[in-house]
Design a protein around this motif. Structure first.
Motif, short mmCIF file in Angstrom:
data_model
loop_
_atom_site.label_atom_id
_atom_site.label_comp_id
_atom_site.label_asym_id
_atom_site.label_seq_id
_atom_site.Cartn_x
_atom_site.Cartn_y
_atom_site.Cartn_z
N GLY A 82 5.04 15.65 10.97
CA GLY A 82 6.46 15.40 11.18
C GLY A 82 7.15 15.04 9.88
O GLY A 82 7.27 15.85 8.98
N ASP A 83 7.55 13.78 9.79
CA ASP A 83 8.37 13.36 8.66
C ASP A 83 7.59 12.76 7.49
O ASP A 83 8.17 12.43 6.47
CB ASP A 83 9.40 12.32 9.13
N TYR A 84 6.30 12.60 7.66
CA TYR A 84 5.55 11.93 6.60
C TYR A 84 4.10 12.41 6.59
O TYR A 84 3.58 12.87 7.60
CB TYR A 84 5.60 10.41 6.78
N PRO A 85 3.42 12.30 5.45
CA PRO A 85 2.00 12.67 5.39
C PRO A 85 1.14 11.63 6.10
O PRO A 85 1.45 10.44 6.12
CB PRO A 85 1.71 12.72 3.89
N ILE A 86 0.04 12.09 6.66
CA ILE A 86 -0.86 11.23 7.41
C ILE A 86 -1.75 10.45 6.45
O ILE A 86 -2.21 10.97 5.44
CB ILE A 86 -1.73 12.06 8.37
N SER A 87 -2.02 9.19 6.79
CA SER A 87 -2.93 8.36 6.01
C SER A 87 -4.33 8.45 6.62
O SER A 87 -4.50 8.26 7.83
CB SER A 87 -2.46 6.91 6.02
N PHE A 88 -5.32 8.74 5.79
CA PHE A 88 -6.69 8.96 6.27
C PHE A 88 -7.65 7.91 5.72
O PHE A 88 -7.76 7.73 4.51
CB PHE A 88 -7.19 10.34 5.87
N GLU A 89 -8.37 7.26 6.62
CA GLU A 89 -9.43 6.35 6.24
C GLU A 89 -10.79 6.92 6.62
O GLU A 89 -11.82 6.26 6.43
CB GLU A 89 -9.23 5.00 6.92
N VAL A 109 -14.83 19.98 4.47
CA VAL A 109 -14.30 18.62 4.36
C VAL A 109 -13.46 18.36 5.60
O VAL A 109 -12.55 19.13 5.91
CB VAL A 109 -13.44 18.45 3.10
N ALA A 110 -13.75 17.29 6.33
CA ALA A 110 -13.03 16.98 7.56
C ALA A 110 -12.44 15.58 7.48
O ALA A 110 -13.11 14.64 7.05
CB ALA A 110 -13.94 17.10 8.78
N VAL A 111 -11.17 15.44 7.89
CA VAL A 111 -10.50 14.14 7.93
C VAL A 111 -9.87 13.97 9.31
O VAL A 111 -9.39 14.93 9.92
CB VAL A 111 -9.41 14.03 6.84
N GLY A 112 -9.88 12.75 9.83
CA GLY A 112 -9.32 12.49 11.14
C GLY A 112 -8.63 11.15 11.18
O GLY A 112 -8.94 10.25 10.40
N SER A 113 -7.66 11.00 12.10
CA SER A 113 -6.93 9.74 12.27
C SER A 113 -6.21 9.77 13.60
O SER A 113 -6.23 10.78 14.33
CB SER A 113 -5.91 9.55 11.14
N SER A 158 0.84 -1.19 0.00
CA SER A 158 0.00 0.00 0.00
C SER A 158 0.87 1.24 0.00
O SER A 158 1.95 1.25 0.59
CB SER A 158 -0.91 0.00 1.23
N ALA A 159 0.40 2.28 -0.66
CA ALA A 159 1.13 3.55 -0.68
C ALA A 159 0.58 4.53 0.34
O ALA A 159 1.03 5.66 0.41
CB ALA A 159 1.08 4.17 -2.08
N GLY A 160 -0.38 4.11 1.16
CA GLY A 160 -0.96 5.01 2.15
C GLY A 160 -2.02 5.91 1.55
O GLY A 160 -1.94 6.32 0.39
N CYS A 161 -3.03 6.21 2.34
CA CYS A 161 -4.17 7.02 1.86
C CYS A 161 -3.96 8.47 2.24
O CYS A 161 -4.77 9.05 2.98
CB CYS A 161 -5.46 6.47 2.45
N SER A 162 -2.92 9.07 1.75
CA SER A 162 -2.50 10.40 2.21
C SER A 162 -3.13 11.55 1.43
O SER A 162 -3.02 12.70 1.85
CB SER A 162 -0.98 10.52 2.13
N GLN A 163 -3.77 11.27 0.30
CA GLN A 163 -4.28 12.33 -0.56
C GLN A 163 -5.77 12.58 -0.31
O GLN A 163 -6.57 11.65 -0.24
CB GLN A 163 -4.06 11.97 -2.02
N ILE A 164 -6.13 13.84 -0.16
CA ILE A 164 -7.51 14.27 0.08
C ILE A 164 -7.92 15.13 -1.10
O ILE A 164 -7.16 16.01 -1.53
CB ILE A 164 -7.62 15.09 1.38
N ALA A 165 -9.11 14.91 -1.63
CA ALA A 165 -9.56 15.69 -2.79
C ALA A 165 -11.04 16.02 -2.67
O ALA A 165 -11.82 15.24 -2.12
CB ALA A 165 -9.29 14.93 -4.09
N ALA A 166 -11.41 17.18 -3.20
CA ALA A 166 -12.80 17.56 -3.35
C ALA A 166 -13.18 17.36 -4.81
O ALA A 166 -12.41 17.69 -5.72
CB ALA A 166 -13.02 19.00 -2.94
#
Length: 606
Positions: free
Chosen positions: A304-311, A320-324, A279-287
């Protein structure tokens, strides 16, 4: 790091072909697998998600075997045992108003809820000054993402396309219920002169070299849109011709069912198509602008050092709201401007949000196995907490069924026993944060399912409207030989008691709530082996059923329809059109003797 659950199969187990059941083969049932709960650990990122339970025999098909599990692949790493599958405590059924116990009518009393409603805040702060938005598409091997969204649904309030008031089924547009305690108001869905439907179009399931998420489907006045493999395609609602295609660098991970009044929604996706089994991680958010067929913006959130993965992704009004477990953010849906970010502490973080007309956060505080969940109604634009309800300590996960009125589901003490994630519903006052009532819903009597482990806003087969919770009962024997059936029952969200209303599926059919249409409930009836499925409107006051659509009973059409299990498929209905779609494709797609579909669309002739 979070690990999303493996996807369920697109199609039901082989049923031995069409035709009446054979008398010599009585139906077999198997109890849900019982696996031990995950071992305790110190504050893990997210425990493994449960696998969906295998479909039970029914719908006129006896001897249904357990469905095969799909292979692991990108978007679905780490197939895990079901932590919810605990032995079910004995449940004593009481006599009911229907004259006998069972079938979802236990008549149990409403259980008191002892925790006190807390003051707004709960340690939650909004940090709008320190925000780093990473626009580059970054693939980080350490991020385990690839979540999947199971469409749920509802209709929208005040004539909008948003889906705030009914959370849980799958659906299209809706009006505000307007009634309380079962008072019905008119809906937009009209009864056609001829309810007989025809198959409008089909979209073949795309071939993949691994297990790939195709989660997400939406309908507006202009378009029916559906996620494919690393793309979203808009179709003419009646003809099925392609109107537009939005290409993505990687598969869609999560999608909200909420759509704004001007046809906008949101997704998360992987920044690239990863190698098989990763998996490449779910780091991209789009409208996404559904009517225009374009991606408005793409963002990612750095931790920090990497983008957050959002499910977890949702839309509330124009936010638009994302949380993890690693943080979150809120964006303006039109511009992508950062509106606010929740501030995580050593012991608290926003796990995710429920959207629609209101925005509700599930904020987790404390150590794992000693958690306290704060259910917070939040101003979508500022992130300010309006009200807060603190659940009892020890409840690890909760799902937002509806934000207005506010209903939360939880598996208290892992007591559901059926993998549904639901033992109780909590009806909460949005303004004060006080508990209105708690509804006990034993898994052996009631259907519906939620996944509060990785997706806060994932609930299926549940609808809220008219200040009422609509829940299907579990399947039970019908009157015909080997037939199965069920009902939809209603709980008043003020008292927690059943209203006494019941919508019967009919012998051989099983009924699933989809969404509200004004004060009426829309439901899908999965058919027996020799019939086509139906869409019915259930009047909120009288519970009278009115048929809106009935699918053809020809073998080829039935085959396509019965491949779309309501427990997993995305089901949308609007203006005489029914859309059923799959939520994943894999390397076996298109390899079976029978054709598999990404989308099957039906419609009445007028």
């Amino acid at each position: 790091m979070t690990q999303p659950p493996p996807p369920p199969p697109n199609q039901p187990p082989q049923q031995g072909g069409f035709g009446p059941p054979q008398p010599s083969q009585p139906p077999q049932t198997s109890p849900p697998a019982q696996t031990p709960p995950p071992p305790p650990a110190q504050q893990p990122q997210t425990p493994p998600a449960p696998q969906p339970p295998a479909p039970q025999p029914g719908y006129g098909y006896p001897q249904a075997p357990q469905p095969p599990q799909p292979p692991q692949g990108y978007g679905y790493p780490g197939q895990q045992p079901n932590p919810y599958a605990q032995p079910q405590a004995p449940y004593t059924q009481q006599p009911t108003a229907y004259g006998q116990p069972g079938y979802g009518y236990p008549g149990q009393p409403t259980m008191p809820m002892h925790p006190q409603a807390g003051q707004p805040g709960g340690g939650r702060k909004v940090n709008s000054s320190v925000v780093i938005i990473v626009s580059a598409l970054v693939a980080v091997a350490l991020i385990i993402g690839g979540g999947i969204w199971y469409a749920k649904s509802g209709g929208d309030d005040s004539g909008k396309k948003d889906t705030a008031s009914s959370g849980g089924g799958t659906g299209g547009k809706d009006d505000k219920g307007g009634g309380t305690g079962g008072t019905s108001t008119g809906g937009k869905e009209k009864v056609p002169a001829d309810t007989a439907a025809e198959q409008l179009f089909k979209v073949p399931l795309p071939k993949a070299n691994d297990t790939v998420s195709t989660a997400g489907s939406w309908i507006t006045d202009k378009v029916y849109a559906k996620s494919g493999i690393a793309q979203i395609v808009g179709y003419d609602p009646a003809k099925g011709t392609k109107l537009w295609t939005i290409k993505l660098p990687g598969p869609v991970c999560a999608a909200t069912n909420h759509v704004t009044s001007d046809g906008r929604t949101a997704i998360t996706f992987q920044p690239k198509t990863p190698a098989k089994g990763s998996s490449a991680g779910c780091s991209q958010i789009a409208a996404i602008d559904l009517d225009a067929g374009k991606k408005l913006w793409t963002k990612s959130v750095d931790s920090g050092d990497y983008p957050i993965s959002f499910e977890n992704v949702t839309v509330a009004q124009n936010t638009v709201a994302v949380g993890s477990t690693s943080g979150g953010a809120a964006f303006d849906i039109a511009s992508g401007k950062v509106l606010w970010r929740p501030k995580s502490t050593d012991t608290c973080y926003d796990a995710g949000y429920g959207g629609g007309e209101k925005l509700v956060a599930v904020r987790k505080c404390g150590q794992y196995d000693n958690r306290q969940l704060h259910i917070q109604t939040i101003d979508p634009k500022s992130g300010k907490v309006i009200s807060e309800y603190k659940m009892a300590e020890g409840i690890e996960y909760a799902s937002v069924v509806s934000t207005d009125p506010l209903v939360v589901a939880a598996d208290v003490g892992d007591s559901a026993g059926d993998g549904s994630g639901i033992s109780d519903y909590f009806s909460i006052d949005n303004k004060t944060g006080k508990l209105r009532t708690r509804i006990s819903a034993p898994g052996d009597s009631f259907g519906g399912r939620c996944d509060g482990i990785t997706r806060v806003e994932y609930c299926k087969e549940l609808v809220v409207g008219n200040d009422t919770l609509y829940v299907p009962t579990e399947e039970h024997d019908g009157t015909g030989q080997y037939s199965r059936t069920n009902e939809i029952v209603a709980f008043n969200l003020g008292t927690g008691k059943q209203t006494g209303q019941r919508a019967d599926a009919g012998d051989g059919y099983t009924i699933t709530p989809l969404r509200m249409d004004g004060g009426n409930l829309l439901a899908y009836k999965r058919p027996p082996y020799d019939k086509g499925g139906q869409i019915v409107s259930v009047a909120g006051g009288s519970f009278k059923e009115t048929k809106l659509l009935e699918n053809p009973a020809t073998e080829s059409v039935r085959d396509a329809e019965t491949n779309m299990l309501p427990e997993y498929a995305e089901i949308l209905y609007s203006q005489g059109h029914l859309y059923m779609s799959a939520i994943y494709a894999d390397d076996k797609s298109g390899s079976s003797s029978s054709e598999e579909d990404l989308v099957v669309a039906f419609g009445t002739k007028n």
